[in-house]
Structure formats: C-alpha cells, structure tokens
Design a protein around this motif. Sequence first.
Motif, mmCIF file in Angstrom:
data_model
loop_
_atom_site.group_PDB
_atom_site.id
_atom_site.type_symbol
_atom_site.label_atom_id
_atom_site.label_comp_id
_atom_site.label_asym_id
_atom_site.label_seq_id
_atom_site.Cartn_x
_atom_site.Cartn_y
_atom_site.Cartn_z
ATOM 1 N N ASP A 34 0.825 -1.216 0.000
ATOM 2 C CA ASP A 34 0.000 0.000 0.000
ATOM 3 C C ASP A 34 0.856 1.262 0.000
ATOM 4 O O ASP A 34 2.071 1.210 0.192
ATOM 5 C CB ASP A 34 -0.927 0.002 1.228
ATOM 6 N N LEU A 35 0.154 2.372 -0.205
ATOM 7 C CA LEU A 35 0.829 3.668 -0.299
ATOM 8 C C LEU A 35 1.511 4.061 1.013
ATOM 9 O O LEU A 35 2.577 4.694 1.016
ATOM 10 C CB LEU A 35 -0.204 4.723 -0.691
ATOM 11 N N ALA A 36 0.897 3.663 2.124
ATOM 12 C CA ALA A 36 1.490 4.011 3.424
ATOM 13 C C ALA A 36 2.893 3.411 3.519
ATOM 14 O O ALA A 36 3.834 4.075 3.993
ATOM 15 C CB ALA A 36 0.608 3.480 4.553
ATOM 16 N N ALA A 54 -0.033 -11.901 -4.863
ATOM 17 C CA ALA A 54 1.062 -11.007 -4.440
ATOM 18 C C ALA A 54 0.552 -9.997 -3.415
ATOM 19 O O ALA A 54 1.165 -9.789 -2.358
ATOM 20 C CB ALA A 54 1.642 -10.301 -5.660
ATOM 21 N N LEU A 55 -0.598 -9.408 -3.711
ATOM 22 C CA LEU A 55 -1.149 -8.376 -2.803
ATOM 23 C C LEU A 55 -1.505 -8.964 -1.449
ATOM 24 O O LEU A 55 -1.168 -8.401 -0.398
ATOM 25 C CB LEU A 55 -2.407 -7.777 -3.414
ATOM 26 N N ARG A 104 7.060 -0.750 -6.255
ATOM 27 C CA ARG A 104 5.724 -0.828 -6.865
ATOM 28 C C ARG A 104 4.746 -1.585 -5.969
ATOM 29 O O ARG A 104 5.150 -2.346 -5.091
ATOM 30 C CB ARG A 104 5.764 -1.432 -8.274
ATOM 31 N N ILE A 105 3.460 -1.329 -6.198
ATOM 32 C CA ILE A 105 2.382 -2.079 -5.547
ATOM 33 C C ILE A 105 1.776 -2.978 -6.629
ATOM 34 O O ILE A 105 1.159 -2.482 -7.570
ATOM 35 C CB ILE A 105 1.285 -1.150 -4.979
ATOM 36 N N PRO A 106 1.991 -4.293 -6.533
ATOM 37 C CA PRO A 106 1.446 -5.172 -7.579
ATOM 38 C C PRO A 106 -0.060 -5.370 -7.429
ATOM 39 O O PRO A 106 -0.607 -5.208 -6.328
ATOM 40 C CB PRO A 106 2.195 -6.487 -7.353
ATOM 41 N N SER A 107 -0.725 -5.753 -8.525
ATOM 42 C CA SER A 107 -2.181 -5.929 -8.452
ATOM 43 C C SER A 107 -2.586 -7.395 -8.356
ATOM 44 O O SER A 107 -3.744 -7.705 -8.112
ATOM 45 C CB SER A 107 -2.840 -5.317 -9.692
ATOM 46 N N TRP A 112 -1.463 2.320 -9.752
ATOM 47 C CA TRP A 112 -1.288 1.344 -8.660
ATOM 48 C C TRP A 112 -2.607 0.953 -8.057
ATOM 49 O O TRP A 112 -3.463 1.830 -7.899
ATOM 50 C CB TRP A 112 -0.393 1.940 -7.568
ATOM 51 N N PRO A 113 -2.786 -0.287 -7.635
ATOM 52 C CA PRO A 113 -1.847 -1.387 -7.820
ATOM 53 C C PRO A 113 -1.755 -1.752 -9.307
ATOM 54 O O PRO A 113 -2.778 -1.762 -10.002
ATOM 55 C CB PRO A 113 -2.482 -2.541 -7.056
ATOM 56 N N GLY A 114 -0.538 -2.075 -9.768
ATOM 57 C CA GLY A 114 -0.371 -2.430 -11.175
ATOM 58 C C GLY A 114 1.068 -2.421 -11.626
ATOM 59 O O GLY A 114 1.969 -2.182 -10.829
#
Length: 337
Positions: free
Chosen positions: A62-64, A120-121, A113-116, A85-87
Amino acid sequence: MPKLTSEVSKAVDSLVRGKLVAFPTETVYGLGGDATNEEAVKRIYKVKGRPTDRPLILHVPDLATVKKVVLNWASSESKLASRFWPGPLTLVLKNGGLIAESASAGYETIAVRIPSHPFALSMLESFSKIGSGIVAAPSANRFSFVSTTNAEDVEMSLQNHLDKADMIVSSNSQDECKFGLESTIVDCSNDSPTILRVGVIKKSEIESCLGIQVRISQVEGRRQNSPGSSLIHYSPRTAFRVITNNEIEKNLLDLCEEGKTFLWCFEKPAHTHKNLIAEIAPSCPRKYGRQLYSKLNSLDREQFTMILFEEPPKNEDWNAICDRLEKAKNRFCTKKF
Ligand code: AMP
Ligand code: MG
C-alpha cells in the motif's frame, strides 16, 4: 479460497523466517525476500546469480508503506500512483534508508511498486501485519536468461539454487501472470520524470497521466540512470534470432539447413523444410506478451538448433515486446551454457 489462504500463510512464514519465495505477479514471477533482512536479500542475488550492483525492485502492499521507504513524495509520483497502482508500474524515488543496503545496491534511489496480482497483494498485506511488508523481488530466473511466468519454469530455472526451506508458489489460473512482461519503470527521483524501462504501461499513458512529454532514457550502458540495465537479458540458451518477413522469404530454407529450427511467425511461411517447425504467433500484442516468456522457456528445453521469431510490428503497442526480443537476441550464439 482455502488454497490461496494456505499458500499465502506458507509464503509469509517463509518471508518472516528470512527465506525466499518465488511468487506470481501480474507481470512475471518474482523471487522475493524480506527487503529489510540483509541475509535474505544477499541470497536473492546468489540464487539468481545476479551481480550485486544491480538493485532490486521493492514490492509493497500500500501507499502508506511506499511513503515509509521513500524520502519524499511529490506531485508526479502521486499522479502516477493514483492512476496505475496497484499495477505494473515501478517508480524510482529517493531512498528513505529503511531497507537493507544491498536491496538498493547502495544507491540513493529505490525502485518500488504495488502489484495488483491477488496472490502477491494478499501475501504483502499479510506480511506487513507480522513483518516488514517490503519484499525485494527481481524476476524469478537465473540472471540474464528468460523471465518466468509459471511455477514450472521457475523450478527449471532455479531448483538447483534454492534451499528446501524456500518456496515456489504453484501456478493456477488465479495465479496467471496476466501481462507476462515486466513493469514499466519511471524515474521520478529528479525534476523531469523519465522512462527507464518500457513495459506494460505505454509511454503515451504515462504522458497523458502527467500532462507532459517524457523521455525514454537510452539506458544501456548508462549505469547512473538505470542500474541493472544490460544489453543481454531475457535470453534463451538456444541460438535465437529475430527475422523480418522479407528474411523469412529469402533465408529461411538456408537457416533450416543448420538443424532443427523453430519459427514463430505472423503468417504461414511459403516454404516448408524437414527441419522446420513453424507456428503462428498471436497478432494481438497483449496475447503475445502474455505468452512470450513461457514460449521461450519451453522452446529452450526442446533441443532446437535455432529459434527464429518474426519481427513484430514497430508501433507503441509492441514496444515492450520489441525491447525484450532485441535484448534476448544479443546473446546470439549456438553455445549451450
Ligand atoms: P529487474 O531487472 O526487473 O529486477 O529490474 C531492475 C531495474 O529496476 C533496474 O534496471 C533499474 O532500472 C530499476 N531499479 C531497481 N532498483 C533501483 C534503484 N535502487 N535505483 C534506480 N533504479 C532501480
Ligand atoms: Mg529480470
């Protein structure tokens, strides 16, 4: 989804214990380890056979968490993050100093990166509850060879290098790497955002999101801009060439004289030859991208003398694919490694 849940907890357990997990993402399989654990990160380099001056992309839930690992967060990255993001987008930003030094290879920047991908998430979210939640993960394959998009290809590439306590997450349709090509990397660490690696997200999409034109950096050989970019990459062990439609017409039969030849082409070739196996490649770049690495990995196990791919169209939709093929052919030689 009990299977997903139990594999996620197994994966998180391995990460917490400092072990490595090869896991699916929407781009390719990643070889992940806790980015705050120096020993785990060092093993990623070792298992891949990757030079230690080539920093690793960080995967976070996440962004945090992104904001914890970077030094500052400004308008360009904020726009790109909200749009993609996620992506499959990686941002290069100033290093906040939270991760193990070897994950960024000592650079003052990090790539994140934040994967989608659901697995993974979910793994990253669970890992952030009981651990750092930051996973350093390059592609799950031996350095400079073909990236992997399924568990079988990871196993073929890395089984002799992984320990029993490491884990390869199994593939199923849920775990499909739906893009099959690496993320687009945008360097936002200075005032003018630059694309360091073309990928799933197109240059025009980055530009329309930022409302400015962006450059694609001539990354090869310019280590200061894109540590880790190299001329030979994504490469099969078998001799590999990209040939134009015209060359297929003129030279195919001569090339086939050298031995068992595979041709991936967009239309049926005019000639046949006893040594030739020709298959029609997808004409849709999304489908082609999704199949590219699994095709190369399986062809590489089939004892061809030569693998030939017809050159794809030269337009933006095929840009990332052409980039990978260009680098893959640079090892061109018949030697088996
Ligand atoms: P890969 O080979 O897919 O693991 O991607 C590595 C790429 O991510 C490199 O070629 C760089 O472009 C970028 N990268 C990773 N870490 C950093 C970093 N610390 N600073 C700048 N770029 C990075
Ligand atoms: Mg790679």
